[in-house]
Scaffold this motif. Sequence first.
Motif, PDB file in Angstrom:
ATOM      1  N   ALA A 106       3.059  -3.881   8.034  1.00  0.00           N
ATOM      2  CA  ALA A 106       3.879  -3.579   6.863  1.00  0.00           C
ATOM      3  C   ALA A 106       5.278  -4.113   7.097  1.00  0.00           C
ATOM      4  O   ALA A 106       5.777  -4.070   8.220  1.00  0.00           O
ATOM      5  N   GLY A 107       5.889  -4.612   6.047  1.00  0.00           N
ATOM      6  CA  GLY A 107       7.240  -5.125   6.157  1.00  0.00           C
ATOM      7  C   GLY A 107       8.050  -4.798   4.925  1.00  0.00           C
ATOM      8  O   GLY A 107       7.489  -4.618   3.833  1.00  0.00           O
ATOM      9  N   ILE A 108       9.370  -4.708   5.108  1.00  0.00           N
ATOM     10  CA  ILE A 108      10.259  -4.460   3.978  1.00  0.00           C
ATOM     11  C   ILE A 108      11.486  -5.338   4.148  1.00  0.00           C
ATOM     12  O   ILE A 108      12.091  -5.385   5.223  1.00  0.00           O
ATOM     13  N   THR A 129      11.786  -5.504  -0.864  1.00  0.00           N
ATOM     14  CA  THR A 129      10.459  -6.031  -1.170  1.00  0.00           C
ATOM     15  C   THR A 129       9.505  -5.693  -0.025  1.00  0.00           C
ATOM     16  O   THR A 129       9.815  -5.931   1.130  1.00  0.00           O
ATOM     17  N   THR A 130       8.360  -5.132  -0.374  1.00  0.00           N
ATOM     18  CA  THR A 130       7.415  -4.707   0.649  1.00  0.00           C
ATOM     19  C   THR A 130       6.192  -5.619   0.702  1.00  0.00           C
ATOM     20  O   THR A 130       5.831  -6.266  -0.284  1.00  0.00           O
ATOM     21  N   SER A 131       5.577  -5.643   1.859  1.00  0.00           N
ATOM     22  CA  SER A 131       4.332  -6.402   2.033  1.00  0.00           C
ATOM     23  C   SER A 131       3.467  -5.664   3.034  1.00  0.00           C
ATOM     24  O   SER A 131       3.981  -4.939   3.896  1.00  0.00           O
ATOM     25  N   TYR A 132       2.153  -5.844   2.897  1.00  0.00           N
ATOM     26  CA  TYR A 132       1.210  -5.115   3.729  1.00  0.00           C
ATOM     27  C   TYR A 132       0.059  -6.005   4.166  1.00  0.00           C
ATOM     28  O   TYR A 132      -0.368  -6.890   3.421  1.00  0.00           O
ATOM     29  N   ALA A 133      -0.451  -5.704   5.351  1.00  0.00           N
ATOM     30  CA  ALA A 133      -1.689  -6.346   5.777  1.00  0.00           C
ATOM     31  C   ALA A 133      -2.835  -5.763   4.955  1.00  0.00           C
ATOM     32  O   ALA A 133      -2.775  -4.609   4.522  1.00  0.00           O
ATOM     33  N   ASP A 134      -3.858  -6.550   4.741  1.00  0.00           N
ATOM     34  CA  ASP A 134      -4.989  -6.089   3.935  1.00  0.00           C
ATOM     35  C   ASP A 134      -5.609  -4.817   4.521  1.00  0.00           C
ATOM     36  O   ASP A 134      -6.111  -3.973   3.771  1.00  0.00           O
ATOM     37  N   SER A 135      -5.561  -4.691   5.823  1.00  0.00           N
ATOM     38  CA  SER A 135      -6.207  -3.556   6.483  1.00  0.00           C
ATOM     39  C   SER A 135      -5.552  -2.221   6.149  1.00  0.00           C
ATOM     40  O   SER A 135      -6.170  -1.165   6.319  1.00  0.00           O
ATOM     41  N   VAL A 136      -4.309  -2.251   5.685  1.00  0.00           N
ATOM     42  CA  VAL A 136      -3.612  -0.995   5.399  1.00  0.00           C
ATOM     43  C   VAL A 136      -3.165  -0.878   3.953  1.00  0.00           C
ATOM     44  O   VAL A 136      -2.648   0.170   3.545  1.00  0.00           O
ATOM     45  N   LYS A 137      -3.365  -1.923   3.192  1.00  0.00           N
ATOM     46  CA  LYS A 137      -2.903  -1.923   1.803  1.00  0.00           C
ATOM     47  C   LYS A 137      -3.548  -0.783   1.026  1.00  0.00           C
ATOM     48  O   LYS A 137      -4.754  -0.552   1.105  1.00  0.00           O
ATOM     49  N   GLY A 138      -2.736  -0.051   0.297  1.00  0.00           N
ATOM     50  CA  GLY A 138      -3.227   1.075  -0.481  1.00  0.00           C
ATOM     51  C   GLY A 138      -3.259   2.379   0.290  1.00  0.00           C
ATOM     52  O   GLY A 138      -3.430   3.451  -0.297  1.00  0.00           O
ATOM     53  N   ARG A 139      -3.099   2.307   1.589  1.00  0.00           N
ATOM     54  CA  ARG A 139      -3.116   3.521   2.420  1.00  0.00           C
ATOM     55  C   ARG A 139      -1.773   3.780   3.085  1.00  0.00           C
ATOM     56  O   ARG A 139      -1.402   4.931   3.314  1.00  0.00           O
ATOM     57  N   PHE A 140      -1.057   2.738   3.423  1.00  0.00           N
ATOM     58  CA  PHE A 140       0.229   2.863   4.109  1.00  0.00           C
ATOM     59  C   PHE A 140       1.362   2.490   3.160  1.00  0.00           C
ATOM     60  O   PHE A 140       1.207   1.601   2.309  1.00  0.00           O
ATOM     61  N   THR A 141       2.501   3.144   3.343  1.00  0.00           N
ATOM     62  CA  THR A 141       3.692   2.837   2.556  1.00  0.00           C
ATOM     63  C   THR A 141       4.892   2.715   3.479  1.00  0.00           C
ATOM     64  O   THR A 141       5.173   3.641   4.246  1.00  0.00           O
ATOM     65  N   ILE A 142       5.566   1.601   3.397  1.00  0.00           N
ATOM     66  CA  ILE A 142       6.778   1.397   4.180  1.00  0.00           C
ATOM     67  C   ILE A 142       7.988   1.660   3.295  1.00  0.00           C
ATOM     68  O   ILE A 142       7.989   1.327   2.107  1.00  0.00           O
ATOM     69  N   SER A 143       8.996   2.276   3.877  1.00  0.00           N
ATOM     70  CA  SER A 143      10.218   2.554   3.123  1.00  0.00           C
ATOM     71  C   SER A 143      11.376   2.637   4.099  1.00  0.00           C
ATOM     72  O   SER A 143      11.180   2.686   5.313  1.00  0.00           O
ATOM     73  N   LYS A 144      12.571   2.648   3.557  1.00  0.00           N
ATOM     74  CA  LYS A 144      13.752   2.770   4.412  1.00  0.00           C
ATOM     75  C   LYS A 144      14.813   3.596   3.716  1.00  0.00           C
ATOM     76  O   LYS A 144      14.904   3.620   2.488  1.00  0.00           O
TER      77      LYS A 144
END
Length: 127
Positions: free
Chosen positions: A51-53, A58-73
């Motif tokens: 996951a990156g922000i 703007t956030t981005s996720y690996a397919d393996s965690v998309k929809g399950r993980f949320t990155i924030s700051k």
Amino acid sequence: QVQLAESGGDSVQVGGSLTLSCVVSGLPFGDYCLGWFRQVPGVERELGAIAGISDIGTTSYADSVKGRFTISKDYAKNTLYLQMTSLKPEDTGTYYCAALFVPSNGRCWYYAGMDYWGKGTLVTISS
């Protein structure tokens, strides 16, 4: 001195949730791309972030965690978060936060050559 300090790692059951934190100090929080990386036991750390922000959120996720993980700051707390839900056994690993000074083209990316790294926090998912 730049420091990235992860916390929140724990042992949870499959399907559970967990939130990781990374307190960032010693660098201008808003000028960096921030990411979470994972290292599975016995395997090298994944080359790309899960996951990156970006500096602008703007956030981005690996397919393996998309929809399950949320990155924030949180700018006020200089803290990066990773909310993890619907955890699976394959999510087990050591989680690292990392920072990269925003490139000159303004596009964040998240890779093994990040500028700064934390020491990691262990997440164990048991069935």
